[in-house]
Design a protein around this motif. Structure first.
Motif, PDB file in Angstrom:
ATOM      1  N   ALA A  23      13.240  -2.743 -12.362  1.00 44.33           N
ATOM      2  CA  ALA A  23      14.378  -2.529 -11.474  1.00 44.33           C
ATOM      3  C   ALA A  23      13.790  -2.089 -10.137  1.00 44.33           C
ATOM      4  N   PRO A  24      14.516  -2.221  -9.046  1.00 36.85           N
ATOM      5  CA  PRO A  24      13.984  -1.777  -7.753  1.00 36.85           C
ATOM      6  C   PRO A  24      13.510  -0.323  -7.808  1.00 36.85           C
ATOM      7  N   GLY A  25      12.236  -0.126  -7.491  1.00 35.01           N
ATOM      8  CA  GLY A  25      11.661   1.214  -7.500  1.00 35.01           C
ATOM      9  C   GLY A  25      10.937   1.566  -8.776  1.00 35.01           C
ATOM     10  N   THR A  82       3.123   1.783 -15.036  1.00 34.44           N
ATOM     11  CA  THR A  82       4.355   1.844 -14.251  1.00 34.44           C
ATOM     12  C   THR A  82       4.019   1.945 -12.765  1.00 34.44           C
ATOM     13  N   ASP A  83       4.746   1.173 -11.970  1.00 32.80           N
ATOM     14  CA  ASP A  83       4.601   1.305 -10.520  1.00 32.80           C
ATOM     15  C   ASP A  83       5.982   1.504  -9.903  1.00 32.80           C
ATOM     16  N   THR A  84       5.977   2.000  -8.678  1.00 33.60           N
ATOM     17  CA  THR A  84       7.236   2.272  -7.968  1.00 33.60           C
ATOM     18  C   THR A  84       7.486   1.230  -6.883  1.00 33.60           C
ATOM     19  N   GLY A  85       7.049   0.006  -7.127  1.00 29.15           N
ATOM     20  CA  GLY A  85       7.207  -1.064  -6.152  1.00 29.15           C
ATOM     21  C   GLY A  85       8.614  -1.607  -6.114  1.00 29.15           C
ATOM     22  N   PRO A  86       8.780  -2.735  -5.419  1.00 28.81           N
ATOM     23  CA  PRO A  86      10.132  -3.291  -5.217  1.00 28.81           C
ATOM     24  C   PRO A  86      10.756  -3.867  -6.484  1.00 28.81           C
ATOM     25  N   GLY A  87      10.001  -4.059  -7.542  1.00 32.65           N
ATOM     26  CA  GLY A  87      10.562  -4.586  -8.781  1.00 32.65           C
ATOM     27  C   GLY A  87      10.471  -6.103  -8.887  1.00 32.65           C
ATOM     28  N   PRO A 110       0.834  -1.214   0.000  1.00 31.89           N
ATOM     29  CA  PRO A 110       0.000   0.000   0.000  1.00 31.89           C
ATOM     30  C   PRO A 110       0.863   1.255   0.000  1.00 31.89           C
ATOM     31  N   GLY A 111       0.357   2.267  -0.690  1.00 26.42           N
ATOM     32  CA  GLY A 111       1.090   3.525  -0.794  1.00 26.42           C
ATOM     33  C   GLY A 111       1.963   3.607  -2.023  1.00 26.42           C
ATOM     34  N   THR A 112       2.121   2.493  -2.766  1.00 27.23           N
ATOM     35  CA  THR A 112       2.929   2.506  -3.999  1.00 27.23           C
ATOM     36  C   THR A 112       2.172   3.262  -5.087  1.00 27.23           C
ATOM     37  N   SER A 113       2.813   4.209  -5.705  1.00 28.55           N
ATOM     38  CA  SER A 113       2.155   4.994  -6.755  1.00 28.55           C
ATOM     39  C   SER A 113       2.173   4.231  -8.082  1.00 28.55           C
ATOM     40  N   VAL A 114       1.125   4.446  -8.878  1.00 20.64           N
ATOM     41  CA  VAL A 114       0.959   3.791 -10.186  1.00 20.64           C
ATOM     42  C   VAL A 114       0.713   4.878 -11.217  1.00 20.64           C
ATOM     43  N   HIS A 115       1.311   4.735 -12.383  1.00 20.30           N
ATOM     44  CA  HIS A 115       1.152   5.711 -13.462  1.00 20.30           C
ATOM     45  C   HIS A 115       0.781   4.969 -14.745  1.00 20.30           C
ATOM     46  N   VAL A 116      -0.235   5.469 -15.459  1.00 19.30           N
ATOM     47  CA  VAL A 116      -0.644   4.892 -16.737  1.00 19.30           C
ATOM     48  C   VAL A 116      -0.538   5.972 -17.804  1.00 19.30           C
ATOM     49  N   SER A 117       0.022   5.603 -18.957  1.00 16.51           N
ATOM     50  CA  SER A 117       0.205   6.581 -20.040  1.00 16.51           C
ATOM     51  C   SER A 117      -0.176   5.963 -21.376  1.00 16.51           C
ATOM     52  N   VAL A 118      -0.636   6.833 -22.299  1.00 17.35           N
ATOM     53  CA  VAL A 118      -0.958   6.425 -23.674  1.00 17.35           C
ATOM     54  C   VAL A 118      -0.283   7.424 -24.603  1.00 17.35           C
ATOM     55  N   THR A 119       0.518   6.917 -25.552  1.00 14.55           N
ATOM     56  CA  THR A 119       1.178   7.768 -26.543  1.00 14.55           C
ATOM     57  C   THR A 119       1.120   7.071 -27.904  1.00 14.55           C
ATOM     58  N   ALA A 120       1.450   7.844 -28.935  1.00 15.35           N
ATOM     59  CA  ALA A 120       1.580   7.302 -30.296  1.00 15.35           C
ATOM     60  C   ALA A 120       3.026   7.453 -30.719  1.00 15.35           C
ATOM     61  N   SER A 121       3.632   6.340 -31.180  1.00 15.81           N
ATOM     62  CA  SER A 121       5.057   6.379 -31.525  1.00 15.81           C
ATOM     63  C   SER A 121       5.347   5.408 -32.658  1.00 15.81           C
ATOM     64  N   GLY A 122       5.872   5.957 -33.766  1.00 13.35           N
ATOM     65  CA  GLY A 122       6.325   5.111 -34.871  1.00 13.35           C
ATOM     66  C   GLY A 122       5.265   4.186 -35.435  1.00 13.35           C
TER      67      GLY A 122
END
Length: 470
Positions: free
Chosen positions: A455-457, A400-405, A380-392
């Motif tokens: 990787a860790p983090g 993406t999360d900032t957990g232990p890996g 609990p308390g681990t931040s999560v990020h979701v992104s959508v982009t267009a590339s190639g």
């Protein structure tokens, strides 16, 4: 006849080709020999006729001086015949040693021009006879022996027979050696095929071997290449089959294990419910709630297994219903649901418009599984990020999360079915071990890819899907 044909069909290819070449050479040699003998015989006959003509020019004055007495020089005969009323009669004392009627007939025929014939003279054998008119009622008839000519032709025949026999033997032997060397690559390929047929390929990873070697011509090289391509295809197919069988065996074993756990729980709670039926209502409700919880968990597991099976089978009626979807909108809905259900994991997002041809229900399942995976495997308390982009030319979705890996060794198997980084903690959180497998299968079915870097983090799952045409 059929038996001979079947025996011929069973003969080795090299032997059949050698015999065929020998038969063809024999026909050619016979034709060449007959033609050569015929030409030589005609040439010698013409030479003999020329000699007879020259001899007659020298014999005619001598015959007249000796009153037409027959002349014999080295077995060459000459005599004059008188022709009266179409009948030839030899001059007195001018009869040649032979059939009188046949000789008279030749002489009578020669009144109108030169005549040559082959006849037999008494006790002398074959002779060449030439008759030519010398005046209005006289015919000169000369005969030359053909023994030397026939002997020359006979000797030529024997020389040709010997030479052709020797040439035929050399042709057969050398042709057999050349064919054996030329067909050796085919024999090697046959040996390779026999080796493959006599071994259990699934138990011998080193087989099938390849047809090696060079030579044999362009056709054999083409056949060798096709043979090796076929073996490579067989090797690939066997490897894929072995891998699929191993995966299926492991899948069935894991599925049986996963299903056994909720079933055992349901049976246990049912037994407790039976004993608690006469006790407190609250206790009964607690047992029923546990039964419903385990049933729901088993339902999710069965649904995931069914979906994976349908995706693996590639059935004609695909489980996907693609349409034009804005991934930013879809990811925003998934993020809102995650934020409401997982308040202990702060969520941020950066969403750019990116359209793809995809099944919105299944793609939402992919996003929900990735977000749930980030929440289940981090504290609990681990931040999560979701992104959508267009590339190639691709729409890129990242969670993406900032957990232990995740350990590097676990990253290689993270998408395997029923694989858990932390088996006890995952099962305790209600995971089935199929979430990421479902993600990979659904993304692959959409023509995309999914990968993980950790990787860790910081752990990032990246989904790439083809952008929809404008």
């Amino acid at each position: 006849m059929r038996r001979w044909y079947e025996a011929w069909q069973r003969t080795r290819l090299g032997t059949r080709i050698t015999l065929g070449l020998g038969a063809l050479a024999l026909v050619v040699f016979a034709a060449v020999g007959v033609t050569t003998v015929g030409i030589m015989h005609g040439y010698l006959d013409r030479r003999l006729d020329e000699q007879l003509s020259k001899s007659q020019n020298g014999q005619l004055p001598l015959l007249r001086e000796t009153h037409a007495s027959p002349q014999s020089v080295y077995s060459w005969y000459s005599a004059l015949y008188k022709v009266r009323g179409g009948v030839a009669v030899p001059e007195p004392g001018g009869q040649l040693p032979g059939d009188a009627k046949q000789l008279a007939s030749i002489a009578a025929e020669a009144v109108n021009g030169d005549v040559t014939r082959n006849i037999y003279l008494r006790d002398d054998g074959p002779y060449r006879v030439r008759a030519c008119p010398v005046d209005t009622d006289s015919v000169l008839l000369s005969a030359a022996p053909q023994k030397d000519l026939d002997g020359t032709v006979q000797q030529l025949i024997w020389v040709e027979v010997g030479a052709f026999a020797l040439a035929l033997g050399v042709l057969v032997v050398v042709g057999r050696l050349v064919l054996r060397r030329g067909l050796r690559p085919l024999a090697d390929m046959a040996g390779t095929a026999h080796d493959i047929a006599s071994h259990d390929l699934t138990a011998n990873p080193d087989l099938p071997v390849r047809a090696a070697g060079t030579g044999g011509g362009a056709e054999v090289d083409e056949l060798r290449t096709a043979f090796n391509v076929m073996l490579a295809h067989i090797d690939t197919s066997l490897s894929a089959k072995t891998e699929a069988n191993e995966r299926l065996r492991r899948f069935v074993a894991d599925a049986s294990h996963e299903l056994r756990t909720p079933l055992t729980s349901i049976r246990g709670y049912a037994d407790l419910f039976r004993y608690a039926a006469a006790n407190e209502p609250a206790e009964r409700e607690a047992h029923l709630a546990k039964i419903r919880e385990e049933t729901a968990r088993m339902t999710v597991l069965v649904d995931d297994l069914l979906l994976l099976a349908r995706l693996d089978a590639r059935a004609a009626e695909t489980p996907l219903r693609p349409e034009r979807v804005d991934l930013a909108e879809l990811a925003g809905d998934a993020a809102d649901a995650f934020a409401a259900g997982r308040p202990d994991h702060p969520l941020t997002s950066s969403l750019a418009t990116a359209f793809a041809d995809a099944d919105p229900v299944r793609l939402r399942q992919v996003l929900d599984n990735l977000l749930a995976n980030a929440a289940v495997h981090t504290p609990p308390g681990t931040s999560v990020h979701v992104s959508v982009t267009a590339s190639g030319g691709d729409a890129v979705v990242q969670v993406t999360d900032t957990g232990p890996g995740i350990a590097l060794s676990d990253q290689e198997r993270i998408f395997d079915r029923f694989f858990r980084v932390d088996d006890s903690r995952t099962r305790g959180n209600g995971g089935t071990g199929l979430g990421l497998s479902v993600v990979q299968s659904l993304v692959t079915a959409h023509g995309g890819t999914v990968s993980v870097t950790s990787a860790p983090g910081r752990t990032t799952f990246t989904v790439r899907l083809p952008l929809a045409p404008s």
